[in-house]
Design an enzyme around this catalytic site. Sequence first.
Site, PDB file in Angstrom:
ATOM      1  N   GLY A   1     -62.680  -0.226 -20.977  1.00  0.00           N
ATOM      2  CA  GLY A   1     -62.181   1.127 -20.762  1.00  0.00           C
ATOM      3  C   GLY A   1     -60.843   1.134 -20.044  1.00  0.00           C
ATOM      4  O   GLY A   1     -59.926   1.895 -20.386  1.00  0.00           O
ATOM      5  N   THR A   2     -60.718   0.262 -19.053  1.00  0.00           N
ATOM      6  CA  THR A   2     -59.479   0.190 -18.282  1.00  0.00           C
ATOM      7  C   THR A   2     -58.301  -0.159 -19.184  1.00  0.00           C
ATOM      8  O   THR A   2     -57.239   0.466 -19.120  1.00  0.00           O
ATOM      9  CB  THR A   2     -59.614  -0.868 -17.167  1.00  0.00           C
ATOM     10  OG1 THR A   2     -60.668  -0.459 -16.290  1.00  0.00           O
ATOM     11  CG2 THR A   2     -58.322  -1.018 -16.377  1.00  0.00           C
TER      12      THR A   2
ATOM     13  N   ASN B   1     -66.662  10.526 -13.836  1.00  0.00           N
ATOM     14  CA  ASN B   1     -67.638   9.483 -13.505  1.00  0.00           C
ATOM     15  C   ASN B   1     -68.330   9.696 -12.170  1.00  0.00           C
ATOM     16  O   ASN B   1     -69.423   9.196 -11.951  1.00  0.00           O
ATOM     17  CB  ASN B   1     -66.959   8.115 -13.525  1.00  0.00           C
ATOM     18  CG  ASN B   1     -65.627   8.102 -12.803  1.00  0.00           C
ATOM     19  OD1 ASN B   1     -64.736   8.893 -13.115  1.00  0.00           O
ATOM     20  ND2 ASN B   1     -65.481   7.225 -11.843  1.00  0.00           N
TER      21      ASN B   1
ATOM     22  N   GLN C   1     -67.298   7.986 -19.873  1.00  0.00           N
ATOM     23  CA  GLN C   1     -68.586   8.482 -19.368  1.00  0.00           C
ATOM     24  C   GLN C   1     -69.229   9.510 -20.293  1.00  0.00           C
ATOM     25  O   GLN C   1     -70.402   9.840 -20.123  1.00  0.00           O
ATOM     26  CB  GLN C   1     -68.412   9.101 -17.975  1.00  0.00           C
ATOM     27  CG  GLN C   1     -68.119   8.101 -16.875  1.00  0.00           C
ATOM     28  CD  GLN C   1     -69.268   7.143 -16.594  1.00  0.00           C
ATOM     29  OE1 GLN C   1     -70.407   7.336 -17.052  1.00  0.00           O
ATOM     30  NE2 GLN C   1     -68.988   6.092 -15.851  1.00  0.00           N
TER      31      GLN C   1
ATOM     32  N   HIS D   1     -69.737  -1.316 -21.588  1.00  0.00           N
ATOM     33  CA  HIS D   1     -70.818  -1.518 -20.614  1.00  0.00           C
ATOM     34  C   HIS D   1     -71.343  -0.241 -19.971  1.00  0.00           C
ATOM     35  O   HIS D   1     -72.296  -0.298 -19.188  1.00  0.00           O
ATOM     36  CB  HIS D   1     -70.395  -2.540 -19.551  1.00  0.00           C
ATOM     37  CG  HIS D   1     -69.412  -2.034 -18.539  1.00  0.00           C
ATOM     38  ND1 HIS D   1     -69.800  -1.724 -17.255  1.00  0.00           N
ATOM     39  CD2 HIS D   1     -68.087  -1.798 -18.611  1.00  0.00           C
ATOM     40  CE1 HIS D   1     -68.721  -1.320 -16.580  1.00  0.00           C
ATOM     41  NE2 HIS D   1     -67.679  -1.366 -17.380  1.00  0.00           N
TER      42      HIS D   1
ATOM     43  N   THR E   1     -57.180 -13.056 -29.636  1.00  0.00           N
ATOM     44  CA  THR E   1     -58.344 -13.277 -30.495  1.00  0.00           C
ATOM     45  C   THR E   1     -59.459 -12.311 -30.112  1.00  0.00           C
ATOM     46  O   THR E   1     -59.785 -12.171 -28.929  1.00  0.00           O
ATOM     47  CB  THR E   1     -58.830 -14.736 -30.355  1.00  0.00           C
ATOM     48  OG1 THR E   1     -57.754 -15.588 -30.730  1.00  0.00           O
ATOM     49  CG2 THR E   1     -60.041 -15.007 -31.241  1.00  0.00           C
TER      50      THR E   1
ATOM     51  N   CYS F   1     -65.598   1.575  -7.922  1.00  0.00           N
ATOM     52  CA  CYS F   1     -64.318   0.978  -7.536  1.00  0.00           C
ATOM     53  C   CYS F   1     -63.957   1.362  -6.100  1.00  0.00           C
ATOM     54  O   CYS F   1     -63.248   0.645  -5.418  1.00  0.00           O
ATOM     55  CB  CYS F   1     -63.216   1.444  -8.465  1.00  0.00           C
ATOM     56  SG  CYS F   1     -63.756   1.588 -10.158  1.00  0.00           S
TER      57      CYS F   1
HETATM   58  C1  LIG Z   1     -65.970   2.703 -15.963  1.00  0.00           C
HETATM   59  C2  LIG Z   1     -64.883   3.646 -16.328  1.00  0.00           C
HETATM   60  C3  LIG Z   1     -63.647   3.180 -16.800  1.00  0.00           C
HETATM   61  C4  LIG Z   1     -63.320   1.713 -16.887  1.00  0.00           C
HETATM   62  O1  LIG Z   1     -64.000   1.054 -17.906  1.00  0.00           O
HETATM   63  P1  LIG Z   1     -64.171  -0.548 -17.817  1.00  0.00           P
HETATM   64  O2  LIG Z   1     -64.746  -0.913 -19.144  1.00  0.00           O
HETATM   65  O3  LIG Z   1     -65.092  -0.816 -16.678  1.00  0.00           O
HETATM   66  O4  LIG Z   1     -62.818  -1.114 -17.612  1.00  0.00           O
HETATM   67  C5  LIG Z   1     -62.702   4.102 -17.150  1.00  0.00           C
HETATM   68  N1  LIG Z   1     -62.942   5.415 -17.050  1.00  0.00           N
HETATM   69  C6  LIG Z   1     -64.102   5.905 -16.605  1.00  0.00           C
HETATM   70  C7  LIG Z   1     -64.313   7.379 -16.543  1.00  0.00           C
HETATM   71  C8  LIG Z   1     -65.118   5.033 -16.225  1.00  0.00           C
HETATM   72  O5  LIG Z   1     -66.269   5.529 -15.764  1.00  0.00           O
END
Ligand SMILES: *Cc1c(COP(=O)(O)O)cnc(C)c1O
Length: 392
Positions: free
Chosen positions: A76-77, A156, A184, A206, A242, A330
């Site tokens: 997500g990041t 989140n 989320q 995840h 990759t 975080c």
């Molecule tokens: C967890 C989260 C992310 C980051 O996702 P990762 O896969 O852990 O890098 C980004 N945005 C929100 C709203 C999240 O809850």
Amino acid sequence: MNDSQMRRVYLDHNATTPVHPEVLGAMLPYYKEKFGNASSIHGFGKEIKVALEESREKVAKSINATSNEIYFTGGGTESDNLAIKGTAFANRKKGKHIITSKIEHHAILESCKFLEKEGFEIAYLPVDKSGFVDPDDLKKALRKDTILVSIMYANNEVGTIEPVEELAKIAKDNGVYFHTDAVQAMGKIPADVQKLNVDMLSVSGHKIYGPKGVGAIYIRKGTRIIPWSHGGSHERSRRAGTENVPGIVGLAKALEIVHKEMEEQSKHLRNLTETFYRKLTQAIPDVFLNGHLEKRIPNTLSLSFKAVEGESIILSLDLKGVAVSTGSACASGSLEPSHVLSAMGIAPELAQAAIRFSFGRDNTMEDVDYVVKILPEIVSRLRSMSPLYANK
Ligand SMILES: *Cc1c(COP(=O)(O)O)cnc(C)c1O
């Protein structure tokens, strides 16, 4: 009761979720016999290429996109970073103004801070006491040189669902790209990119019972964006490296499952969180909800326990086998009050007293009852030691 007999209740699904058994099952062959590189032109590679494209198709289907608009990332990041920085640098001749909100995930906020150092100007929209962005504020913030608006779909920390459809329409009517962090929201509420009218949407594996370290981004055809990692021509040259094939297969399977079971899970989670909220507020005085009881993703409840440090509650619950968190994973360990709760105008004492309970598919009513049974004792013990709480 010794440790091995202790009940364990995981209520931190917004931090991460366990991999669904079917997801793991789908992934395993790609760690074993199906280990090829999707870029290889021999048979080992070709079967992987097929799996990769089937996964892309599944992800596309779950958000009503076409598969050539889906790009796999490292989470997500990374999807958020690509959306913000990739769009900013590709469109800087048109303008240097970007609009986001004060309650975004750090992946968005820190990307914006980086851009500020690069000469971009960022407007951070406020939210109301429930955490909603006001569409009128977006209208007012738009400028001739605005190139991108990024507002998350669901928060989140408190679960608030933003009016993305309305916000995206305002951006689009003004010829401005719209990105949403839907990490989320996925699997909890419908996420149809046509209906929402967004240009970009971030997904993470995840948070939806898939593996860690894999994500995806939807990028609408025709969107001007530059890659953020350079190398081979993977992911149609928008994300070099990759492909994490087992992860991608797992992500696609996870999306397929949460999408298929969304309605049923939504009912299940709403039932658990509503019951939990009702019973807990009956058992403990001076508990306040952060967010909105209706317009939230159904698994998330943020509650403040007046005059008690959230961290103390977490530690006490942990001793009883219950896993919860303060605002966001975080931010845990930092003494700053959550930027989300601050933006909502929650007083610092109550922000420090906040606990996020995020339920998941495997939680049961017995889990609810267990926490409702042990938490009143914990809170009243902590309050009895608190100079801030007047014993009644
Ligand atoms: C967890 C989260 C992310 C980051 O996702 P990762 O896969 O852990 O890098 C980004 N945005 C929100 C709203 C999240 O809850």
